[in-house]
Enzyme design. Structure first.
Site, mmCIF file in Angstrom:
data_model
loop_
_atom_site.group_PDB
_atom_site.id
_atom_site.type_symbol
_atom_site.label_atom_id
_atom_site.label_comp_id
_atom_site.label_asym_id
_atom_site.label_seq_id
_atom_site.Cartn_x
_atom_site.Cartn_y
_atom_site.Cartn_z
ATOM 1 N N ASP A 29 0.843 -1.195 0.000
ATOM 2 C CA ASP A 29 0.000 0.000 0.000
ATOM 3 C C ASP A 29 0.879 1.246 0.000
ATOM 4 O OD1 ASP A 29 -3.228 0.495 0.979
ATOM 5 O OD2 ASP A 29 -1.847 2.191 1.068
ATOM 6 N N ASN A 85 -12.882 -3.291 2.479
ATOM 7 C CA ASN A 85 -13.887 -2.234 2.623
ATOM 8 C C ASN A 85 -14.864 -2.309 1.449
ATOM 9 O OD1 ASN A 85 -12.619 -1.234 4.946
ATOM 10 N ND2 ASN A 85 -11.146 -0.107 3.696
ATOM 11 N N GLY A 91 -16.186 2.780 3.561
ATOM 12 C CA GLY A 91 -14.985 3.597 3.354
ATOM 13 C C GLY A 91 -14.123 3.109 2.211
ATOM 14 N N HIS A 96 -12.182 -1.309 -6.867
ATOM 15 C CA HIS A 96 -11.676 -2.554 -7.452
ATOM 16 C C HIS A 96 -11.406 -3.438 -6.241
ATOM 17 C CE1 HIS A 96 -8.890 -4.629 -10.614
ATOM 18 N NE2 HIS A 96 -8.849 -5.377 -9.508
ATOM 19 N N HIS A 98 -10.358 -5.441 -3.247
ATOM 20 C CA HIS A 98 -9.018 -5.648 -2.681
ATOM 21 C C HIS A 98 -9.127 -6.045 -1.222
ATOM 22 C CE1 HIS A 98 -10.035 -1.358 -2.264
ATOM 23 N NE2 HIS A 98 -9.377 -1.384 -1.121
HETATM 24 P P1 5GP Z 1 -9.765 1.342 0.373
HETATM 25 O O1 5GP Z 1 -9.873 2.618 1.155
HETATM 26 O O2 5GP Z 1 -10.449 1.456 -0.964
HETATM 27 O O3 5GP Z 1 -10.150 0.122 1.124
HETATM 28 O O4 5GP Z 1 -8.219 1.134 0.113
HETATM 29 C C1 5GP Z 1 -7.533 1.644 -0.979
HETATM 30 C C2 5GP Z 1 -6.072 1.604 -0.619
HETATM 31 O O5 5GP Z 1 -5.338 1.779 -1.818
HETATM 32 C C3 5GP Z 1 -5.622 2.707 0.352
HETATM 33 O O6 5GP Z 1 -5.063 2.118 1.509
HETATM 34 C C4 5GP Z 1 -4.600 3.521 -0.461
HETATM 35 O O7 5GP Z 1 -3.507 3.929 0.318
HETATM 36 C C5 5GP Z 1 -4.187 2.532 -1.543
HETATM 37 N N1 5GP Z 1 -3.803 3.150 -2.803
HETATM 38 C C6 5GP Z 1 -4.489 4.097 -3.484
HETATM 39 N N2 5GP Z 1 -3.843 4.406 -4.630
HETATM 40 C C7 5GP Z 1 -2.737 3.621 -4.662
HETATM 41 C C8 5GP Z 1 -1.665 3.484 -5.600
HETATM 42 O O8 5GP Z 1 -1.600 4.136 -6.639
HETATM 43 N N3 5GP Z 1 -0.693 2.580 -5.301
HETATM 44 C C9 5GP Z 1 -0.734 1.835 -4.152
HETATM 45 N N4 5GP Z 1 0.274 0.979 -3.957
HETATM 46 N N5 5GP Z 1 -1.730 1.935 -3.259
HETATM 47 C C10 5GP Z 1 -2.711 2.824 -3.502
HETATM 48 ZN ZN ZN Z 2 -10.139 -2.150 -11.776
#
Ligand code: 5GP
Ligand code: ZN
Length: 112
Positions: A29, A85, A91, A96, A98
């Protein structure tokens, strides 16, 4: 498609990869919330857990197999937190599917 994680899958955006196979990619991340913070994603674009269908059953089993391998490789024998999430209230910022693997940090029973 304007999806950051699809761009990471196709190499348009660089990432710090920790695991890759035919169906799954995992990378660190960009804003780690724990000493180990790995994102595990299917290469196929699926919006979130609620967008999964029966067609994805094998893929999900495959993702969890990858999570077990990654946890071992990252030295998380003592445990870790696994988070996905979903949607606005969950949140979810990247639409996509993950799974966050958060490790080398002592979590409590509480969510918040
Ligand atoms: P969410 O909030 O959708 O559960 O988590 C998305 C995660 O993706 C966040 O922890 C954020 O730091 C990470 N993230 C967003 N953009 C990028 C990116 O371009 N590269 C990487 N390695 N992580 C990303
Ligand atoms: Zn995607």
């Amino acid at each position: 498609m304007d999806c950051i994680f699809c761009k990471i899958v196709n190499g348009e955006i660089p990432s710090d990869k920790v695991y890759e196979d035919e169906f799954v990619l995992a990378f660190n991340d960009i804003q780690p919330a724990a000493p180990v913070h790995v994102l595990v994603i299917p290469k196929k674009h699926i919006e979130s857990v609620v967008a999964l269908t029966e067609e994805d059953d094998k893929l999900i089993a495959h993702i969890f197999k990858a999570i077990r391998v990654i946890a071992k490789e990252q030295g998380l024998e003592n445990g870790f937190r696994l988070v996905s999430n979903v949607g606005a209230d969950g949140g979810q910022s990247v639409k996509h599917l993950h799974f966050h693997i958060l490790g080398k940090k002592q979590f409590t029973e509480n969510f918040g």
